[in-house]
Design an enzyme around this catalytic site. Structure first.
Site, mmCIF file in Angstrom:
data_model
loop_
_atom_site.group_PDB
_atom_site.id
_atom_site.type_symbol
_atom_site.label_atom_id
_atom_site.label_comp_id
_atom_site.label_asym_id
_atom_site.label_seq_id
_atom_site.Cartn_x
_atom_site.Cartn_y
_atom_site.Cartn_z
ATOM 1 C CE1 TYR A 1 0.253 1.050 4.599
ATOM 2 C CE2 TYR A 1 0.128 -1.454 4.245
ATOM 3 C CZ TYR A 1 0.427 -0.331 5.176
ATOM 4 O OH TYR A 1 1.052 -0.349 6.328
ATOM 5 C CG ASN B 1 8.098 5.546 13.902
ATOM 6 O OD1 ASN B 1 9.229 5.486 14.365
ATOM 7 N ND2 ASN B 1 7.268 6.634 14.065
ATOM 8 C CE1 TYR B 2 5.038 2.360 9.437
ATOM 9 C CE2 TYR B 2 5.337 3.065 7.427
ATOM 10 C CZ TYR B 2 4.685 3.215 8.415
ATOM 11 O OH TYR B 2 3.289 3.923 8.556
#
Length: 541
Positions: free
Chosen positions: A414, A487-488
């Site tokens: 996504y 953060n990923y």
């Protein structure tokens, strides 16, 4: 296992006195810790270090979201105040035990659930959100979830922060990593609104202390504040609370100090059936989408209020979707969405379904949690795009999204929109350097607990490698790629089997800001007490 459906993403999608900084310390130092309680009416429970013999221990070690990893620390310290954190760190320093912190528990890798970790400091009960008149800022304790933050700020003062779409994510790691969501095209990263941060540091080998640092350039602790504007969690100390105030906010009225969210959001959801989809139609849809965003992502675009999420579910789920939102009060909001739909669906030769809706902002925000539940094993890989995918990359996506069967019901790619206000800030102004990207792309798969997951892991790793085949299997920062968002985190970027580019992992996340982060690390954590597999390294390491 429930199929991940990102079509419910809400409008939000992805811890001083002015001009000064104060160093604080915990018990035994003769200096009182800051009172971070919102009301102060009732004393908190005592801090508790729980080992395997305590029935609560099992609950606390199972809080990690990714079911691929499990930890077995010697103890979990459940803390309620900043001085509890100071004491827990002091104890770990005195006994020379490896210590980490857990907030919301949504870390994608095993930074907390690591066999080498001996002490986990769990800040989840430190969750107050309140207006601090002393500092003229909103205080958010690091254990508060984003949902708790949104609800309290909005109902109390009509304001919010432009953070992520998942209400169950903890503020502690999210804000330190930069933080973004559906309001970020309007208001920038969350880090852009960080005024101060309160951190338990270990800059002396055998002693912890509480430090409050601000964005005031004259603050002697300013570098510690800067490191928490995108440097990532678990790198420099343990955050106990954040102080939030937007740049340029001058008045004392708290209702003016942070962004105001829309009262309602107007949404449109487009859906395409995989049964109707051809490769050429898929390519056309994604090219339409990418070309439109390349042209309309500036702050001067009439479409700047629009945010969207392209959710490319695997064929096994039956369909994929695109969700777009605007402020429900905009008089031309429906026109913006109609024009957007027309641009994305032009000349595709395949039918689509359209659903329009209007919802209250807070209600939509608090129920839009694609990560609710957790504990499924998963692997997530991510990239930032400065340009849209090429046709070759789109054909690679189509090949992977249509191969295999039911084992890929929870395999998804996504795109979240970035750009606009985010890209108006210099890359060095905050630790998060990604000020020239249009999209955040995520490639993810998960599987049932107890299932080996080999097929799913191979699928997402091979997909990522092939999408970025021209740059060593990874999104090397260049004219087309922006790198990746801390953060990923993806430990594969540290592995030469998957990262064949020769570019070190930290370049993807921090780009030119990494040397400065290393200097902050050397000052505030010289013994490397706070570390994990992808933490900022000391200079020379």
């Amino acid at each position: 296992m429930a199929v991940k459906d990102f079509s419910r993403r809400g409008f939000l999608a992805g811890g001083v006195a002015a001009g000064s900084a104060v160093a604080l310390a915990g018990p035994g130092t003769g200096v009182a810790a800051a009172d971070t309680g919102a009301g102060g009416c009732f004393p908190p429970p005592p801090a508790k270090a729980m080992g395997p013999g305590d029935p609560r221990y099992a609950e606390l070690v199972a809080r990690g979201y990714n079911g691929r990893f499990s930890g077995r620390p010697e103890s979990v310290s459940l803390v309620h105040r900043a001085d509890h954190v100071v004491a827990a760190v002091d104890d770990a320093l005195r006994t020379d035990r490896r210590i980490v912190v857990r907030s919301g528990g949504h870390c994608f890798e095993n930074f907390v659930d690591d066999p080498a970790v001996q002490v986990v400091v769990d800040v989840s009960e430190m969750k107050s959100v309140y207006y601090d008149s002393t500092h003229r800022a909103f205080a958010i304790e690091s254990g508060a979830t984003l949902g708790e933050v949104y609800r309290t700020l909005y109902l109390g003062w009509g304001v919010t922060i432009p953070a992520g779409a998942c209400p169950s994510v903890g503020a502690g790691g999210h804000i330190a990593g930069g933080g973004y969501g559906g309001l970020s095209r309007h208001h920038g990263f969350v880090a852009d609104h960080l005024y101060g941060v309160e951190v338990v540091v270990a800059d002396c080998r055998d002693r912890a202390r509480l430090v409050l640092a601000t964005r005031d350039p004259a603050d002697p602790h300013h570098d510690l504040w800067w490191a928490h504007t995108g440097g990532g969690g678990g790198n420099f100390g343990i955050v106990t609370r954040y102080l939030m105030r937007s740049p340029g906010a001058r008045r004392n009225d708290p209702t003016t100090l942070l962004p105001r969210p829309p009262a309602t959001i107007r949404s449109v959801t487009l859906g395409w059936s995989w049964a109707d989809m051809t490769e050429s139609a898929f390519v056309r849809i994604l090219r339409n989408h990418g070309t439109w965003h390349e042209k309309e992502s500036g702050t001067g675009s009439r479409y700047a209020p629009l945010s969207s999420w392209l959710i490319l579910n695997h064929r096994a789920t039956g369909r994929f979707t695109l969700v777009a939102n605007v402020d429900g009060s905009l008089p031309h909001g429906k026109t913006l969405l109609d024009e957007y739909v027309a641009a994305i669906t032009a000349n595709t030769g395949v039918r689509h379904e359209t659903e329009e809706s209007t919802a209250l902002w807070m209600k939509s925000t608090l129920t839009a949690d694609p990560y609710a539940g957790g504990r499924y094993p998963f692997k997530s890989k991510a990239a930032l795009l400065r340009k849209s995918w090429t046709e070759a990359q789109i054909r690679t996506l189509h090949r992977y999204l249509t191969q295999g069967g039911e084992e890929h019901q929870a395999s998804t790619v996504y795109l979240s929109t970035l750009g606009a206000r985010i890209n108006t800030v210099p890359a060095s102004a905050t630790a998060i350097p990604h000020r020239n990207s249009l999209f955040s792309a995520t490639y993810e798969t998960s599987w049932w607990p107890g299932v080996p997951g080999d097929a799913q892991l191979a699928w997402v790793r091979d997909l990522y490698r092939d999408v970025y085949a021209d740059t060593g299997g990874v999104p090397v920062p260049d004219a087309a790629n922006g790198g990746a968002y801390i953060n990923y985190p993806d430990a594969d970027l540290t592995d030469p089997r998957w990262n064949t580019s020769g570019v070190p992992w930290h370049t993807f996340y921090y780009r030119d800001n990494y040397p400065r982060l290393q200097q902050v690390k050397a000052r505030w954590d010289p013994a490397n007490v706070f570390r994990h597999a992808m933490s900022v390294r000391l200079p020379g390491r």
